[in-house]
Design a protein around this motif. Structure first.
Motif, PDB file in Angstrom:
ATOM      1  N   VAL A 135      47.478  44.946  32.699  1.00 53.04           N
ATOM      2  CA  VAL A 135      45.869  44.642  32.685  1.00 53.04           C
ATOM      3  C   VAL A 135      46.347  44.063  34.420  1.00 53.04           C
ATOM      4  O   VAL A 135      47.080  42.809  33.870  1.00 53.04           O
ATOM      5  CB  VAL A 135      44.766  43.648  31.561  1.00 53.04           C
ATOM      6  N   LYS A 136      45.775  43.556  34.998  1.00 56.64           N
ATOM      7  CA  LYS A 136      45.328  43.299  36.370  1.00 56.64           C
ATOM      8  C   LYS A 136      44.634  42.411  35.510  1.00 56.64           C
ATOM      9  O   LYS A 136      43.870  41.750  35.955  1.00 56.64           O
ATOM     10  CB  LYS A 136      45.004  44.215  37.394  1.00 56.64           C
ATOM     11  N   GLY A 139      43.003  35.906  39.085  1.00 60.92           N
ATOM     12  CA  GLY A 139      41.887  35.650  39.060  1.00 60.92           C
ATOM     13  C   GLY A 139      42.193  34.360  39.096  1.00 60.92           C
ATOM     14  O   GLY A 139      42.815  33.897  38.988  1.00 60.92           O
ATOM     15  N   ILE A 191      36.654  32.292  34.127  1.00 61.12           N
ATOM     16  CA  ILE A 191      37.561  33.087  34.393  1.00 61.12           C
ATOM     17  C   ILE A 191      36.533  33.624  36.442  1.00 61.12           C
ATOM     18  O   ILE A 191      34.754  33.395  35.953  1.00 61.12           O
ATOM     19  CB  ILE A 191      37.894  33.886  34.590  1.00 61.12           C
ATOM     20  N   ASN A 193      35.781  35.807  38.500  1.00 61.56           N
ATOM     21  CA  ASN A 193      34.622  36.871  38.364  1.00 61.56           C
ATOM     22  C   ASN A 193      33.528  36.988  37.125  1.00 61.56           C
ATOM     23  O   ASN A 193      33.861  38.279  37.229  1.00 61.56           O
ATOM     24  CB  ASN A 193      35.990  38.145  38.881  1.00 61.56           C
ATOM     25  N   GLY A 194      34.670  36.131  36.002  1.00 62.19           N
ATOM     26  CA  GLY A 194      33.401  36.927  34.564  1.00 62.19           C
ATOM     27  C   GLY A 194      34.073  37.921  34.199  1.00 62.19           C
ATOM     28  O   GLY A 194      33.568  38.520  33.114  1.00 62.19           O
ATOM     29  N   ASN A 195      35.243  38.691  34.613  1.00 59.22           N
ATOM     30  CA  ASN A 195      35.907  39.264  33.436  1.00 59.22           C
ATOM     31  C   ASN A 195      36.172  39.313  31.788  1.00 59.22           C
ATOM     32  O   ASN A 195      37.249  38.641  32.130  1.00 59.22           O
ATOM     33  CB  ASN A 195      36.669  39.812  34.538  1.00 59.22           C
ATOM     34  N   SER A 196      35.456  39.479  31.596  1.00 61.86           N
ATOM     35  CA  SER A 196      35.778  38.873  29.542  1.00 61.86           C
ATOM     36  C   SER A 196      37.398  39.959  29.329  1.00 61.86           C
ATOM     37  O   SER A 196      37.921  39.451  28.569  1.00 61.86           O
ATOM     38  CB  SER A 196      34.639  39.134  28.587  1.00 61.86           C
ATOM     39  N   VAL A 197      37.648  40.755  29.180  1.00 64.93           N
ATOM     40  CA  VAL A 197      38.756  41.887  29.419  1.00 64.93           C
ATOM     41  C   VAL A 197      39.727  40.955  29.959  1.00 64.93           C
ATOM     42  O   VAL A 197      40.867  40.894  29.076  1.00 64.93           O
ATOM     43  CB  VAL A 197      38.772  43.504  29.548  1.00 64.93           C
ATOM     44  N   ILE A 198      39.743  40.179  30.674  1.00 66.46           N
ATOM     45  CA  ILE A 198      40.753  39.539  31.435  1.00 66.46           C
ATOM     46  C   ILE A 198      41.574  38.594  30.612  1.00 66.46           C
ATOM     47  O   ILE A 198      42.594  38.338  30.558  1.00 66.46           O
ATOM     48  CB  ILE A 198      40.848  40.000  32.872  1.00 66.46           C
ATOM     49  N   GLN A 199      39.794  38.119  31.070  1.00 68.98           N
ATOM     50  CA  GLN A 199      40.408  36.549  29.853  1.00 68.98           C
ATOM     51  C   GLN A 199      40.893  36.669  28.169  1.00 68.98           C
ATOM     52  O   GLN A 199      41.456  36.052  28.396  1.00 68.98           O
ATOM     53  CB  GLN A 199      39.311  35.967  29.685  1.00 68.98           C
TER      54      GLN A 199
END
Length: 249
Positions: A135-136, A139, A191, A193-199
Motif C-alpha cells: 500500500v502506498k 502521508g 492521517i 488525507n483521511g485515507n482509512s485504508v492507509i491508516q
C-alpha cells in the motif's frame, strides 16, 4: 567587645554549617566500598521521588514530558522504500523510573546504573513516504506509542572540577546507554488525507512488527536519549556538589 566578637563568630559558624546542610532531596553516601553502591541506588531513588514533584532549589520544576526533536527510520531501499520521520516526540512516564542497581568506581569516577520504568507513553507528529505492505503509505498524522516494561542501563564517566565556591563538582566526560522494551503497542491517527485504508494498513503493520520497528529506530533513539540524559546529569551536577552525593571525609 569580646562578647560581640563571640556572637559574630557563633553566627558565622552556624551559618556555615547551615549552608552545607545535607539537602532534603538527596542521601549522602559513605565511601565504604561495601555500602556505596546500595546507598547510591537508594539516594538516586530518593532524588527521583523529589524530582517528580519538582525541586525549586535546583531550578527544576517539571521533568516531563521528555522531548526529542526528531528521529527517522528507513525500511527497504529504492524509490518505493518506506521512510518515516517522527518530530516533536514527547514521552510521559519516564519520571516513574526506579534505579535497581548501581556499580561504581570512585577512584575513576565511573558509574553504571540499571533502571526500570513500568510504562512510557509517547506521542509525536509523523510524515512518511513509500510503500508499506503493498500500500502506498505516503502521508502525515499523529503517532502514539505505549511502551511497557522498559529496562535501561546507563554508563557514565565523570570528571571532578572545583567550583567558584571552592567545593568539588562533577561533569560528565562520557555517557552511554542501552534499553529494551518488553511490550509495545503503537499506531497512527488523524492521517492528513483521511485515507482509512492507509491508516488501517499502517496500524496493522506497526503493531505486527513493533519490536522490529523499535530495532530500526533504536540507533537514532539511543543517540538522542544519551544526549538528553547527559544534559540532565550535567544540570544536576552543576547544582549538587560532590560532597552532598558522597561523604569525602
Amino acid at each position: 567587645m569580646c562578647h560581640k566578637f563571640g556572637i559574630i563568630l557563633l553566627l558565622s559558624t552556624v551559618g556555615a554549617i547551615w549552608a552545607q546542610q545535607q539537602p532534603y532531596y538527596l542521601q549522602q553516601c559513605p565511601r565504604d566500598e561495601a555500602a556505596i553502591n546500595e546507598c547510591l541506588r537508594d539516594s538516586g531513588n530518593k532524588l527521583v521521588h523529589y524530582l517528580q514533584k519538582g525541586i525549586p532549589e535546583l531550578d527544576i520544576y517539571e521533568i516531563e514530558p521528555v522531548v526529542i526533536d526528531e528521529i527517522g527510520i528507513v525500511l527497504g531501499s529504492g524509490p518505493d522504500g518506506y521512510r518515516a520521520l517522527f518530530r516533536n516526540i514527547q514521552a510521559f512516564g519516564v519520571s516513574n523510573i526506579t534505579v535497581t542497581n548501581v556499580r561504581s568506581d570512585l577512584d575513576s569516577l565511573q558509574f553504571q546504573l540499571t533502571c526500570e520504568i513500568p510504562r512510557i507513553r509517547v506521542k509525536a507528529q509523523y510524515r512518511s513516504t513509500g510503500v508499506l505492505i503493498l500500500v502506498k503509505a505516503s502521508g502525515a498524522g499523529d503517532y502514539w506509542g505505549e511502551y511497557e516494561g522498559v529496562k535501561a542501563k546507563i554508563y557514565f564517566k565523570a570528571m571532578a572540577n572545583e567550583g567558584a565556591d571552592g567545593r568539588t563538582y562533577l561533569t560528565t566526560d562520557s555517557v552511554k546507554m542501552d534499553f529494551n522494551v518488553k511490550d509495545i503497542q503503537m499506531g497512527v491517527d488523524n492521517i492528513a488525507n483521511g485515507n482509512s485504508v492507509i491508516q488501517a494498513a499502517l496500524n496493522l503493520f506497526i503493531n505486527s512488527n513493533s519490536q522490529e520497528l523499535l530495532k530500526e529506530m533504536k540507533p537514532a533513539l539511543r543517540t538522542k536519549l544519551t544526549l538528553v540524559i547527559r544534559n540532565f546529569m550535567d544540570r544536576l551536577f552543576a547544582k549538587i556538589p560532590l560532597d552532598e552525593w558522597i561523604n569525602l571525609n
